[in-house]
Design an enzyme around this catalytic site. Structure first.
Site, PDB file in Angstrom:
ATOM      1  N   THR A  17     -19.036 -13.096 -11.015  1.00  0.00           N
ATOM      2  CA  THR A  17     -19.313 -14.297 -11.775  1.00  0.00           C
ATOM      3  C   THR A  17     -18.146 -14.927 -12.541  1.00  0.00           C
ATOM      4  O   THR A  17     -17.506 -13.792 -13.177  1.00  0.00           O
ATOM      5  CB  THR A  17     -20.565 -14.243 -12.594  1.00  0.00           C
ATOM      6  OG1 THR A  17     -21.674 -13.523 -12.081  1.00  0.00           O
ATOM      7  CG2 THR A  17     -21.016 -15.300 -13.369  1.00  0.00           C
ATOM      8  N   ARG A  35     -31.498 -16.135  -1.609  1.00  0.00           N
ATOM      9  CA  ARG A  35     -31.610 -15.789  -3.063  1.00  0.00           C
ATOM     10  C   ARG A  35     -30.996 -16.587  -4.004  1.00  0.00           C
ATOM     11  O   ARG A  35     -29.861 -16.762  -4.041  1.00  0.00           O
ATOM     12  CB  ARG A  35     -31.140 -14.287  -3.172  1.00  0.00           C
ATOM     13  CG  ARG A  35     -31.370 -13.666  -4.593  1.00  0.00           C
ATOM     14  CD  ARG A  35     -30.087 -13.562  -5.324  1.00  0.00           C
ATOM     15  NE  ARG A  35     -30.062 -12.884  -6.496  1.00  0.00           N
ATOM     16  CZ  ARG A  35     -29.101 -12.665  -7.317  1.00  0.00           C
ATOM     17  NH1 ARG A  35     -27.914 -13.392  -7.048  1.00  0.00           N
ATOM     18  NH2 ARG A  35     -29.117 -12.029  -8.576  1.00  0.00           N
ATOM     19  N   ILE A  36     -31.989 -17.128  -4.955  1.00  0.00           N
ATOM     20  CA  ILE A  36     -31.328 -17.865  -6.122  1.00  0.00           C
ATOM     21  C   ILE A  36     -31.684 -17.071  -7.167  1.00  0.00           C
ATOM     22  O   ILE A  36     -32.838 -16.546  -7.358  1.00  0.00           O
ATOM     23  CB  ILE A  36     -32.039 -19.229  -6.177  1.00  0.00           C
ATOM     24  CG1 ILE A  36     -31.482 -20.196  -5.133  1.00  0.00           C
ATOM     25  CG2 ILE A  36     -31.750 -19.968  -7.812  1.00  0.00           C
ATOM     26  CD1 ILE A  36     -32.207 -21.518  -4.966  1.00  0.00           C
ATOM     27  N   GLY A  37     -30.842 -16.692  -8.237  1.00  0.00           N
ATOM     28  CA  GLY A  37     -31.198 -16.015  -9.152  1.00  0.00           C
ATOM     29  C   GLY A  37     -30.068 -15.356 -10.042  1.00  0.00           C
ATOM     30  O   GLY A  37     -30.208 -14.015 -10.192  1.00  0.00           O
ATOM     31  N   ASP A  38     -28.938 -16.124 -10.291  1.00  0.00           N
ATOM     32  CA  ASP A  38     -27.937 -15.307 -11.050  1.00  0.00           C
ATOM     33  C   ASP A  38     -27.851 -16.282 -12.462  1.00  0.00           C
ATOM     34  O   ASP A  38     -28.494 -16.776 -12.732  1.00  0.00           O
ATOM     35  CB  ASP A  38     -26.810 -15.442 -10.245  1.00  0.00           C
ATOM     36  CG  ASP A  38     -26.067 -13.847 -10.386  1.00  0.00           C
ATOM     37  OD1 ASP A  38     -25.782 -13.670 -11.577  1.00  0.00           O
ATOM     38  OD2 ASP A  38     -25.682 -13.433  -9.304  1.00  0.00           O
ATOM     39  N   THR A  82     -23.156 -13.109 -17.871  1.00  0.00           N
ATOM     40  CA  THR A  82     -22.861 -12.435 -16.740  1.00  0.00           C
ATOM     41  C   THR A  82     -23.482 -11.056 -16.539  1.00  0.00           C
ATOM     42  O   THR A  82     -23.588 -10.585 -17.434  1.00  0.00           O
ATOM     43  CB  THR A  82     -21.047 -12.207 -16.458  1.00  0.00           C
ATOM     44  OG1 THR A  82     -21.152 -11.667 -15.285  1.00  0.00           O
ATOM     45  CG2 THR A  82     -20.743 -11.506 -17.553  1.00  0.00           C
ATOM     46  N   GLY A  83     -23.709 -10.589 -15.388  1.00  0.00           N
ATOM     47  CA  GLY A  83     -24.312  -9.172 -15.138  1.00  0.00           C
ATOM     48  C   GLY A  83     -25.308  -9.293 -13.954  1.00  0.00           C
ATOM     49  O   GLY A  83     -25.312 -10.055 -12.902  1.00  0.00           O
ATOM     50  N   GLY A  88     -28.374 -10.944 -12.433  1.00  0.00           N
ATOM     51  CA  GLY A  88     -28.971 -12.069 -12.639  1.00  0.00           C
ATOM     52  C   GLY A  88     -30.404 -12.060 -12.975  1.00  0.00           C
ATOM     53  O   GLY A  88     -30.873 -12.770 -13.752  1.00  0.00           O
TER      54      GLY A  88
END
Lengths: 131, 178
Positions: free
Chosen positions: A1, A29-32, A51-52, A54
């Protein structure tokens, strides 16, 4: 990221985040972090990019929580950011943030975070680990 | 009060034994992007322009997990996400699941400025990108040998990043989060 937050000398704020996500993530996958309010958020008080991991960032609405602590509890940018990072799952989260007053902070609870910042008064920092 | 800028290139399990060939290019990119952002702020560009342009530069760096150099899905494909937000207006735009857009962050800004919506994903986001004439690249542009190897290692260790922590040795001290 990757991400960036900025404030100009008039207190105007903005944030941006971009990512490829997680290695070996499921297709679809959506999820950040580029979820509005979760890992990316800005208002008239601050701009935040997280960041990290998600899923942790979404569940704990990291970026919005920083703004909410400043708005509702009157916390400084640094106190709000540190509070959120301390209460987030350890090892999972880092963030960068600036306030309308030109403050900057870059806390994280993971092993490291690739990061850099600068302010108008000449402060400049580039780092990876906590020291 | 004064201007300020911060940027990141990801957080996670970054071992202190990170090899120099992985550490140095990232630090150099951070410095270069910081200088770019400072220069843009000093020249009077809006914070929205600054964050977009800095992130575009970071998306070009194959050592960071965004744009070129994005990590791979279980199928070996790239699915990128980006989001941008203006503090004063609280206007925002986001995209997810884009696979051919060189600068997802700029597509997110176009969603914010050119549509009545704030979030487009997958086929719809790709179709919108075509209507806006943004820079497109073959999928191979985004995929680096390093990330192909990381996916291979992740599959061998049956890790999905969701529940298995690779040791610094397994991932050469490189972050596999963020």
């Amino acid at each position: 990221t990757v991400g960036c937050v900025a404030v100009d000398a008039n207190g105007n704020l903005a944030t941006a985040t971009s990512t490829g996500g997680l290695v070996n993530k499921m297709v679809g996958r959506i999820g950040d972090t580029p979820i509005i309010g979760a890992g990316t958020y800005a208002n008239a008080l601050c701009a935040v990019s997280a960041t990290g991991r998600g899923e942790s960032i979404i569940k704990h609405t990291i970026a919005r929580d920083v703004a909410a602590l400043m708005d509702y509890k009157g916390f400084s940018l640094e106190k709000a950011s540190n509070t959120v990072i301390t209460k987030s799952p350890q090892g999972d989260v880092g963030l960068i943030a600036v306030s309308a007053d030109g403050e900057v902070t870059m806390p994280f609870n993971s092993t490291g975070m690739f990061r850099a910042c600068a302010t108008q008064d000449g402060y400049r920092e580039v780092g990876i680990w906590s020291d | 009060m004064g201007w300020a800028i911060a940027l990141h290139g990801g957080a996670g399990e970054i071992s202190r034994s990170l090899p120099l060939d992985k550490k140095q290019p990232r630090e150099a990119t951070l410095r270069r992007c910081l200088d770019l952002g400072i220069s843009l702020l000093k020249s009077g560009r809006t914070p929205l322009d600054v964050v977009e342009l800095v992130v575009r530069e970071l998306e070009c760096c194959p050592h960071f997990n965004a744009g070129r150099g994005s990590v791979l899905t279980s199928d070996g494909t790239v699915e990128m996400e980006a989001c941008i937000m203006d503090g004063n207006s609280q206007e925002c735009g986001a995209v997810s699941g884009v696979s051919t857009v060189v600068h997802p962050i700029s597509l997110a800004r176009l969603v914010m400025e050119k549509t009545p919506h704030m979030y487009l994903a997958f086929d719809g986001a790709e179709a919108f990108a075509r209507t806006q004439g943004v820079e497109i690249a073959e999928k191979s542009y985004f995929i680096t040998p390093s990330n192909q190897e990381r996916l291979k290692l992740a599959k061998q260790s049956k890790s999905s990043d969701y529940n298995t922590e690779a040791t610094p040795t397994e991932n050469e001290g490189d972050s596999h989060l963020g």
